[in-house]
Scaffold this active site. Sequence first.
Site, mmCIF file in Angstrom:
data_model
loop_
_atom_site.group_PDB
_atom_site.id
_atom_site.type_symbol
_atom_site.label_atom_id
_atom_site.label_comp_id
_atom_site.label_asym_id
_atom_site.label_seq_id
_atom_site.Cartn_x
_atom_site.Cartn_y
_atom_site.Cartn_z
ATOM 1 N N ARG A 164 0.764 -1.422 -0.042
ATOM 2 C CA ARG A 164 -0.036 -0.153 0.251
ATOM 3 C C ARG A 164 0.670 1.187 -0.006
ATOM 4 N NH1 ARG A 164 -2.931 -3.739 -0.219
ATOM 5 N NH2 ARG A 164 -4.131 -4.917 -0.164
ATOM 6 N N SER A 242 -11.430 0.160 3.188
ATOM 7 C CA SER A 242 -10.336 -0.446 4.678
ATOM 8 C C SER A 242 -9.999 0.874 4.900
ATOM 9 C CB SER A 242 -9.799 -1.449 4.049
ATOM 10 O OG SER A 242 -10.438 -2.539 3.291
ATOM 11 N N GLU A 339 -5.660 4.237 5.978
ATOM 12 C CA GLU A 339 -5.361 3.760 4.287
ATOM 13 C C GLU A 339 -5.480 4.983 4.049
ATOM 14 O OE1 GLU A 339 -6.335 0.261 1.320
ATOM 15 O OE2 GLU A 339 -6.120 -0.184 3.303
#
Length: 347
Positions: A164, A242, A339
């Site tokens: 990520r 998320s 995130e």
Amino acid sequence: MSETNRGRLADHTTLRLGGPTDSLVEATDRDRIVAAVTGADAVGEPVLLVAGGSNLVVSDEGFRGVTVLLRSRGVTVTDDADHVEVTVAAGENWDALVARSCAEGWSGLEFLSGIPGSAGATPIQNVGAYGQEISSVFRHTDVLDRHSGEIRRFTGPECHFGYRDSVFKHARDRYVVLEVTYRLAKSPLSQPIRYPETAAALDVAVGETVPLAVARQTVLTLRRGKGMVLDPSDPDTYSAGSFFINPVVDTARFDAVAAAATTTPPHWRVDGGVKLSAAWLIGQAGFRRGYGHDGVAISGKHLLALTNRGEGSSKALLSLAREIRDRVEERFGVRLRPEPTMVGIDW
């Protein structure tokens, strides 16, 4: 390129949260994106880039500056004997591209089905799901370098992809993704299945392959069951996906988490340590689906998603997120990181 004043950013995010911006500019192609950003830079105006708005948490106070809506379109395909290279404008809808790749017999994006947002966001986050990441099919990206005013091309190694993560994530004020090129295999079959949940849903072993259409529909079903496919009739989808990144810890911390929980946590061995399930940590810290207050709540379908139930605020959402973060850290010594991109918010 069109401009309107004092747009409300809640109208451009999947959370449906966010205060006003000084001006909104809709940029419908690559040249207009460059012109909007460089024009704002020339007069010292702050710039916020918004495409699908699926990975943004904007403060209730909004954004003082120019918000550029990335609405560029275009998909170009070149091929050789075994692969296609697909060049996609930053504003193209991501899931529409995945759907097309599965229909055309281009293998490599199928497990990324159902992810909201635009193609331009994919290299920034090194978007991934169900064992597949953008870095595995990434060829190159053209970006505007706001420091020099030049268009630059980044290849995979230059992007420094991680979990990520990428060079762009740490230089959001410098680079503007204009288009992305992916290299996909010509095949009616998926890439090897890497994620146990996907394999179980397909009733096959990890490492096997399945038809692209089957892989896509399975992932869509899994995501829908978690409220992760946008649906205007389902308030669980008023989220940023998320909210927390699965943390990577060293072996000593992993052992400490296992001891505190008196069980072995779900985990994956990765470069740099052991990846833990953020959802598992949240559940073990005592949170349950649907828990919330002040118009925001944990999704009723998945512990990782924080949702706006229709009357929430960014302040309330961040209060809930910090409550979760702090309790997980107190219980396990692991600090969860968000995130989504935070705009006007101190985490």
